[in-house]
Design a protein around this motif. Structure first.
Motif, PDB file in Angstrom:
ATOM      1  N   LEU A   1      13.225 -32.555   2.772  1.00 26.05           N
ATOM      2  CA  LEU A   1      13.957 -33.335   1.830  1.00 26.05           C
ATOM      3  C   LEU A   1      15.348 -32.937   1.350  1.00 26.05           C
ATOM      4  CD1 LEU A   1      10.838 -34.065  -0.599  1.00 26.05           C
ATOM      5  CD2 LEU A   1      12.227 -35.660   0.999  1.00 26.05           C
ATOM      6  N   MET A   2      15.663 -31.472   1.471  1.00 28.67           N
ATOM      7  CA  MET A   2      16.822 -31.075   1.075  1.00 28.67           C
ATOM      8  C   MET A   2      17.903 -31.280   2.370  1.00 28.67           C
ATOM      9  SD  MET A   2      16.616 -27.456  -0.937  1.00 28.67           S
ATOM     10  CE  MET A   2      15.178 -26.710  -0.023  1.00 28.67           C
ATOM     11  N   LEU A   3      17.268 -31.171   3.495  1.00 31.72           N
ATOM     12  CA  LEU A   3      17.988 -31.421   4.867  1.00 31.72           C
ATOM     13  C   LEU A   3      18.504 -32.967   4.597  1.00 31.72           C
ATOM     14  CD1 LEU A   3      16.195 -29.437   7.646  1.00 31.72           C
ATOM     15  CD2 LEU A   3      18.694 -29.079   6.396  1.00 31.72           C
ATOM     16  N   GLU A   4      17.735 -33.892   4.286  1.00 31.33           N
ATOM     17  CA  GLU A   4      18.098 -35.222   4.064  1.00 31.33           C
ATOM     18  C   GLU A   4      19.074 -35.536   2.787  1.00 31.33           C
ATOM     19  OE1 GLU A   4      14.271 -37.213   3.495  1.00 31.33           O
ATOM     20  OE2 GLU A   4      13.572 -36.761   5.613  1.00 31.33           O
ATOM     21  N   GLY A   5      19.408 -34.609   2.050  1.00 29.32           N
ATOM     22  CA  GLY A   5      20.301 -34.601   1.247  1.00 29.32           C
ATOM     23  C   GLY A   5      19.962 -34.921  -0.358  1.00 29.32           C
ATOM     24  N   LYS A   6      18.478 -35.043  -0.414  1.00 26.94           N
ATOM     25  CA  LYS A   6      17.948 -35.233  -1.856  1.00 26.94           C
ATOM     26  C   LYS A   6      18.258 -33.848  -2.768  1.00 26.94           C
ATOM     27  CE  LYS A   6      13.906 -37.960  -3.011  1.00 26.94           C
ATOM     28  NZ  LYS A   6      12.660 -38.557  -2.516  1.00 26.94           N
ATOM     29  N   SER A   7      18.376 -34.327  -3.905  1.00 29.52           N
ATOM     30  CA  SER A   7      18.526 -33.244  -4.899  1.00 29.52           C
ATOM     31  C   SER A   7      17.294 -32.535  -5.260  1.00 29.52           C
ATOM     32  CB  SER A   7      19.263 -33.691  -6.071  1.00 29.52           C
ATOM     33  OG  SER A   7      18.362 -34.528  -7.033  1.00 29.52           O
ATOM     34  N   ILE A   8      17.401 -31.368  -5.858  1.00 38.16           N
ATOM     35  CA  ILE A   8      16.333 -30.428  -6.008  1.00 38.16           C
ATOM     36  C   ILE A   8      15.620 -31.155  -7.053  1.00 38.16           C
ATOM     37  CG2 ILE A   8      15.534 -28.152  -7.183  1.00 38.16           C
ATOM     38  CD1 ILE A   8      17.572 -26.794  -5.225  1.00 38.16           C
ATOM     39  N   LYS A   9      16.455 -31.597  -8.176  1.00 36.70           N
ATOM     40  CA  LYS A   9      15.733 -32.305  -9.102  1.00 36.70           C
ATOM     41  C   LYS A   9      14.801 -33.558  -9.187  1.00 36.70           C
ATOM     42  CE  LYS A   9      18.989 -31.003 -13.044  1.00 36.70           C
ATOM     43  NZ  LYS A   9      18.114 -29.864 -13.278  1.00 36.70           N
ATOM     44  N   LEU A  10      15.133 -34.155  -7.749  1.00 35.21           N
ATOM     45  CA  LEU A  10      14.175 -35.353  -7.222  1.00 35.21           C
ATOM     46  C   LEU A  10      13.306 -34.965  -6.354  1.00 35.21           C
ATOM     47  CD1 LEU A  10      17.201 -38.056  -6.611  1.00 35.21           C
ATOM     48  CD2 LEU A  10      15.701 -37.863  -8.335  1.00 35.21           C
ATOM     49  N   ILE A  11      13.374 -33.793  -5.798  1.00 33.73           N
ATOM     50  CA  ILE A  11      12.295 -33.186  -4.980  1.00 33.73           C
ATOM     51  C   ILE A  11      11.227 -32.672  -5.790  1.00 33.73           C
ATOM     52  CG2 ILE A  11      12.101 -31.171  -3.259  1.00 33.73           C
ATOM     53  CD1 ILE A  11      14.803 -31.731  -2.352  1.00 33.73           C
ATOM     54  N   ILE A  12      11.433 -31.959  -6.783  1.00 38.00           N
ATOM     55  CA  ILE A  12      10.431 -31.068  -7.535  1.00 38.00           C
ATOM     56  C   ILE A  12       9.263 -32.283  -7.738  1.00 38.00           C
ATOM     57  CG2 ILE A  12      10.021 -30.106  -9.632  1.00 38.00           C
ATOM     58  CD1 ILE A  12      12.877 -28.823  -9.417  1.00 38.00           C
ATOM     59  N   PRO A  13       9.390 -33.182  -8.486  1.00 41.60           N
ATOM     60  CA  PRO A  13       8.068 -33.862  -8.716  1.00 41.60           C
ATOM     61  C   PRO A  13       7.433 -34.423  -7.548  1.00 41.60           C
ATOM     62  CG  PRO A  13      10.232 -35.192  -9.517  1.00 41.60           C
ATOM     63  CD  PRO A  13      10.542 -33.964  -9.323  1.00 41.60           C
TER      64      PRO A  13
END
Length: 115
Positions: A69-81
């Motif tokens: 998800l990080m490689l796809e550019g998603k922010s950590i705040k969105l990844i966490i949940p």
């Protein structure tokens, strides 16, 4: 210990449930009922089949998903949940423990590799 193919398939089914629902916090009793195996047997077979316990398996799957998800550019705040963490600090601690660096540090390195 010997287990039937059906029992091993049920343990594999537990892994599929864990992997497909990283945001859900299943407990061992719930998984045991879903796959119709006693808790003790599920734990034993799961560790035999996957080489790690269910908690470690879940954590590894969550961390790998976080990287994607990080490689796809998603922010950590969105990844966490999405991967089942309730706070950024818990996620960052788990990430650092797993990969020996912070999520931000890892992400920065990935940008250097591709750019």
């Amino acid at each position: 210990m010997k287990w039937s193919e059906e029992e091993m398939d049920r343990a594999k089914q537990a892994a599929v449930i864990i992997s497909s629902c990283l945001h859900i916090h299943y407990n061992i009793d719930e998984l045991s009922k879903k796959v119709k195996l006693p808790v003790k047997k599920l734990k034993s077979i799961f560790k035999y089949v996957f080489g790690v316990g269910m908690y470690t398996y879940l954590k590894e799957k969550r961390m790998q998903r976080a990287k994607v998800l990080m490689l796809e550019g998603k922010s950590i705040k969105l990844i966490i949940p999405e991967i089942g963490y309730e706070s950024e600090s818990n996620f960052c601690k788990a990430f650092r423990k797993t990969f020996q660096e912070t999520p931000a540090g890892w992400k920065r390195k990935q940008g250097q590799k591709t750019g």
